[in-house]
Structures are given as structure tokens and as C-alpha cells.
Scaffold this motif. Structure first.
Motif, PDB file in Angstrom:
ATOM      1  N   TYR A   8     -83.025  43.749  43.686  1.00  0.00           N
ATOM      2  CA  TYR A   8     -81.911  44.691  43.615  1.00  0.00           C
ATOM      3  C   TYR A   8     -82.068  45.708  42.487  1.00  0.00           C
ATOM      4  O   TYR A   8     -81.088  46.311  42.063  1.00  0.00           O
ATOM      5  CB  TYR A   8     -80.594  43.929  43.456  1.00  0.00           C
ATOM      6  CG  TYR A   8     -80.259  43.105  44.674  1.00  0.00           C
ATOM      7  CD1 TYR A   8     -79.812  43.713  45.842  1.00  0.00           C
ATOM      8  CD2 TYR A   8     -80.410  41.724  44.670  1.00  0.00           C
ATOM      9  CE1 TYR A   8     -79.517  42.973  46.959  1.00  0.00           C
ATOM     10  CE2 TYR A   8     -80.117  40.965  45.796  1.00  0.00           C
ATOM     11  CZ  TYR A   8     -79.662  41.597  46.933  1.00  0.00           C
ATOM     12  OH  TYR A   8     -79.373  40.863  48.042  1.00  0.00           O
ATOM     13  N   GLN A   9     -83.288  45.946  42.024  1.00  0.00           N
ATOM     14  CA  GLN A   9     -83.478  46.831  40.885  1.00  0.00           C
ATOM     15  C   GLN A   9     -83.066  48.269  41.176  1.00  0.00           C
ATOM     16  O   GLN A   9     -82.486  48.929  40.320  1.00  0.00           O
ATOM     17  CB  GLN A   9     -84.914  46.770  40.364  1.00  0.00           C
ATOM     18  CG  GLN A   9     -85.949  47.430  41.227  1.00  0.00           C
ATOM     19  CD  GLN A   9     -87.359  47.229  40.673  1.00  0.00           C
ATOM     20  OE1 GLN A   9     -87.577  46.399  39.804  1.00  0.00           O
ATOM     21  NE2 GLN A   9     -88.294  47.988  41.183  1.00  0.00           N
ATOM     22  N   ALA A  10     -83.318  48.761  42.379  1.00  0.00           N
ATOM     23  CA  ALA A  10     -82.919  50.131  42.722  1.00  0.00           C
ATOM     24  C   ALA A  10     -81.400  50.256  42.714  1.00  0.00           C
ATOM     25  O   ALA A  10     -80.850  51.205  42.151  1.00  0.00           O
ATOM     26  CB  ALA A  10     -83.488  50.528  44.076  1.00  0.00           C
ATOM     27  N   PHE A  11     -80.725  49.286  43.327  1.00  0.00           N
ATOM     28  CA  PHE A  11     -79.264  49.290  43.345  1.00  0.00           C
ATOM     29  C   PHE A  11     -78.697  49.238  41.926  1.00  0.00           C
ATOM     30  O   PHE A  11     -77.783  49.997  41.584  1.00  0.00           O
ATOM     31  CB  PHE A  11     -78.747  48.097  44.167  1.00  0.00           C
ATOM     32  CG  PHE A  11     -77.269  47.880  44.034  1.00  0.00           C
ATOM     33  CD1 PHE A  11     -76.376  48.699  44.698  1.00  0.00           C
ATOM     34  CD2 PHE A  11     -76.767  46.857  43.239  1.00  0.00           C
ATOM     35  CE1 PHE A  11     -75.013  48.504  44.572  1.00  0.00           C
ATOM     36  CE2 PHE A  11     -75.415  46.655  43.105  1.00  0.00           C
ATOM     37  CZ  PHE A  11     -74.528  47.484  43.782  1.00  0.00           C
ATOM     38  N   LEU A  13     -80.203  50.099  39.111  1.00  0.00           N
ATOM     39  CA  LEU A  13     -80.542  51.327  38.392  1.00  0.00           C
ATOM     40  C   LEU A  13     -79.583  52.457  38.755  1.00  0.00           C
ATOM     41  O   LEU A  13     -79.065  53.152  37.871  1.00  0.00           O
ATOM     42  CB  LEU A  13     -81.986  51.733  38.683  1.00  0.00           C
ATOM     43  CG  LEU A  13     -82.478  52.996  37.982  1.00  0.00           C
ATOM     44  CD1 LEU A  13     -82.514  52.775  36.475  1.00  0.00           C
ATOM     45  CD2 LEU A  13     -83.850  53.379  38.501  1.00  0.00           C
ATOM     46  N   VAL A  14     -79.324  52.620  40.035  1.00  0.00           N
ATOM     47  CA  VAL A  14     -78.394  53.664  40.482  1.00  0.00           C
ATOM     48  C   VAL A  14     -76.990  53.376  39.963  1.00  0.00           C
ATOM     49  O   VAL A  14     -76.298  54.276  39.468  1.00  0.00           O
ATOM     50  CB  VAL A  14     -78.407  53.796  42.023  1.00  0.00           C
ATOM     51  CG1 VAL A  14     -77.286  54.689  42.511  1.00  0.00           C
ATOM     52  CG2 VAL A  14     -79.748  54.316  42.503  1.00  0.00           C
ATOM     53  N   SER A  15     -76.555  52.127  40.045  1.00  0.00           N
ATOM     54  CA  SER A  15     -75.223  51.757  39.562  1.00  0.00           C
ATOM     55  C   SER A  15     -75.074  52.031  38.069  1.00  0.00           C
ATOM     56  O   SER A  15     -74.066  52.612  37.634  1.00  0.00           O
ATOM     57  CB  SER A  15     -74.934  50.279  39.836  1.00  0.00           C
ATOM     58  OG  SER A  15     -74.939  50.033  41.210  1.00  0.00           O
ATOM     59  N   THR A  17     -76.808  54.119  36.269  1.00  0.00           N
ATOM     60  CA  THR A  17     -76.865  55.567  36.065  1.00  0.00           C
ATOM     61  C   THR A  17     -75.506  56.204  36.344  1.00  0.00           C
ATOM     62  O   THR A  17     -75.040  57.055  35.579  1.00  0.00           O
ATOM     63  CB  THR A  17     -77.949  56.198  36.964  1.00  0.00           C
ATOM     64  OG1 THR A  17     -79.202  55.574  36.694  1.00  0.00           O
ATOM     65  CG2 THR A  17     -78.060  57.688  36.745  1.00  0.00           C
ATOM     66  N   ILE A  18     -74.866  55.788  37.417  1.00  0.00           N
ATOM     67  CA  ILE A  18     -73.544  56.335  37.760  1.00  0.00           C
ATOM     68  C   ILE A  18     -72.515  55.951  36.701  1.00  0.00           C
ATOM     69  O   ILE A  18     -71.694  56.773  36.291  1.00  0.00           O
ATOM     70  CB  ILE A  18     -73.112  55.872  39.167  1.00  0.00           C
ATOM     71  CG1 ILE A  18     -73.992  56.542  40.224  1.00  0.00           C
ATOM     72  CG2 ILE A  18     -71.646  56.178  39.422  1.00  0.00           C
ATOM     73  CD1 ILE A  18     -73.828  55.994  41.627  1.00  0.00           C
ATOM     74  N   TYR A  21     -73.212  58.034  33.656  1.00  0.00           N
ATOM     75  CA  TYR A  21     -72.821  59.420  33.894  1.00  0.00           C
ATOM     76  C   TYR A  21     -71.300  59.566  33.898  1.00  0.00           C
ATOM     77  O   TYR A  21     -70.769  60.603  33.488  1.00  0.00           O
ATOM     78  CB  TYR A  21     -73.411  59.919  35.212  1.00  0.00           C
ATOM     79  CG  TYR A  21     -73.281  61.408  35.377  1.00  0.00           C
ATOM     80  CD1 TYR A  21     -74.156  62.268  34.718  1.00  0.00           C
ATOM     81  CD2 TYR A  21     -72.281  61.960  36.163  1.00  0.00           C
ATOM     82  CE1 TYR A  21     -74.037  63.632  34.847  1.00  0.00           C
ATOM     83  CE2 TYR A  21     -72.147  63.322  36.299  1.00  0.00           C
ATOM     84  CZ  TYR A  21     -73.022  64.164  35.640  1.00  0.00           C
ATOM     85  OH  TYR A  21     -72.893  65.514  35.770  1.00  0.00           O
ATOM     86  N   VAL A  32     -67.294  59.297  42.987  1.00  0.00           N
ATOM     87  CA  VAL A  32     -68.412  58.489  43.511  1.00  0.00           C
ATOM     88  C   VAL A  32     -67.918  57.090  43.853  1.00  0.00           C
ATOM     89  O   VAL A  32     -68.253  56.535  44.909  1.00  0.00           O
ATOM     90  CB  VAL A  32     -69.577  58.440  42.492  1.00  0.00           C
ATOM     91  CG1 VAL A  32     -70.595  57.382  42.879  1.00  0.00           C
ATOM     92  CG2 VAL A  32     -70.232  59.794  42.369  1.00  0.00           C
ATOM     93  N   THR A  36     -67.828  55.459  47.565  1.00  0.00           N
ATOM     94  CA  THR A  36     -68.521  54.195  47.821  1.00  0.00           C
ATOM     95  C   THR A  36     -67.587  53.188  48.477  1.00  0.00           C
ATOM     96  O   THR A  36     -67.961  52.515  49.445  1.00  0.00           O
ATOM     97  CB  THR A  36     -69.095  53.628  46.509  1.00  0.00           C
ATOM     98  OG1 THR A  36     -69.962  54.595  45.926  1.00  0.00           O
ATOM     99  CG2 THR A  36     -69.855  52.341  46.747  1.00  0.00           C
TER     100      THR A  36
END
Length: 175
Positions: A8-11, A13-15, A17-18, A21, A32, A36
Motif C-alpha cells: 500500500y505504499q502508493a496509497f 504516499l498519496v494520502s 501528500t494530500i 498539502y 479532496v 474521495t
């Protein structure tokens, strides 16, 4: 634990980052988050009925029937059936992939599965009716008459370009 984090690293990382931000632009972060949640609710309303119908298709329709009408020797009949099923379907495109997996399990020809996916994404009947009402019947019919041969052509070109071993691997994953 490391295996789960890697999966789940992509999930994650995106979480992260959001979230980071959102500290700089709270309004965008809330937007966002709301989007979601909306998408998640929509998926939860669409996916269960699709899986129920897939279960019924899997149990009620024998493999022999699917092979007869949409298998390797189905010809034009298989193409027309794939176009009709894809065009008559309701729901977003992500709902088509579980249906395609069941079709593979039932022995449907690969090009017919590609035609089904193309029809689901491009030639839906409600979309045609909306286009006819909004943009005119001439536009809607013209688009449909261009799309249908295009879908069939793309399906056969892809079928010819993808090595048979790759197609076999895809089918094996559905077993």
C-alpha cells in the motif's frame, strides 16, 4: 507489517501528500476529502449489485452456452452479443472488468471481451439517448456509426498484437 506497507505504499504516499498539502491549503484538502468520500460511496452502491449479478451469471449460465454464443467459433453472433451486452450495461467502466473476468472464466473469445469493454465504455444506450437529446440525433448516430467499427477494429488489432501466451496468462488468472 513490511509486506503490507510495501503493498500500500502508493496509497500511503498519496494520502500523506494530500494531508501535508492540506496544511497549506485547507480548502483544497477538504475538497479532496469530500470527493474521495463521494467516490467511495458511489463505488459501494455500484459494486455489490454487479457482484450479485456476476454470481448469478456464473451459476445460471453454463460454460457451454457462453462458448456457443461468444466463444472462439461464435463469429458475427459473438461480436453482436458483446456489443449489445456492453451497450445495455449500466454503471461506470470499473464495473465492466469483473464482468469481463467472468466472461473469461466462461470461455468467451478474447476479441469479444475487448469488444464488450469497448462497447461498455463508448456505446451505452443512455449515453446515446442523452447525446441525441443534447447534441442532436445526427451527431449521436454518426458517433455511434464511427464507434462500433472502431471498437471491432481495435479489438481485432489488439487480439492480433498481443501474444497468445499473454492472453493465456490473463485467462489463467481468472481461474
Amino acid at each position: 507489517m513490511k509486506k503490507i506497507l510495501k503493498k500500500y505504499q502508493a496509497f500511503l504516499l498519496v494520502s500523506l501528500t494530500i494531508i501535508a498539502y492540506s496544511f497549506f491549503n485547507r480548502e483544497l484538502g477538504e475538497k479532496v476529502f469530500d470527493t474521495t468520500l463521494f467516490q467511495l460511496k458511489e463505488m459501494l452502491l455500484v459494486i455489490p449489485p454487479i457482484f450479485i449479478l456476476l454470481g448469478l451469471l456464473d451459476v445460471w449460465v453454463p460454460k457451454e452456452t457462453m462458448v456457443k454464443y461468444m466463444g472462439e467459433k461464435s463469429g458475427v453472433k459473438g461480436i453482436l452479443l458483446a456489443l449489445f451486452i456492453g451497450s445495455a450495461a449500466a454503471g461506470p467502466l470499473y464495473g465492466a472488468f469483473p464482468v469481463a473476468a467472468v466472461f473469461m472464466k466462461k470461455g468467451v473469445k478474447f476479441s469479444n471481451i475487448l469488444i464488450f469493454l469497448g462497447a461498455w465504455s463508448t456505446t451505452k444506450i443512455p449515453m446515446f439517448l442523452f447525446e441525441a437529446a443534447s447534441l442532436g440525433t445526427r451527431f449521436a448516430v454518426t458517433r455511434l456509426l464511427i464507434d462500433i467499427p472502431g471498437i471491432i477494429l481495435i479489438a481485432y488489432v489488439l487480439n492480433a498484437l498481443i501474444p497468445k501466451q499473454e492472453v493465456q496468462k490473463i485467462y489463467e488468472k481468472t481461474e
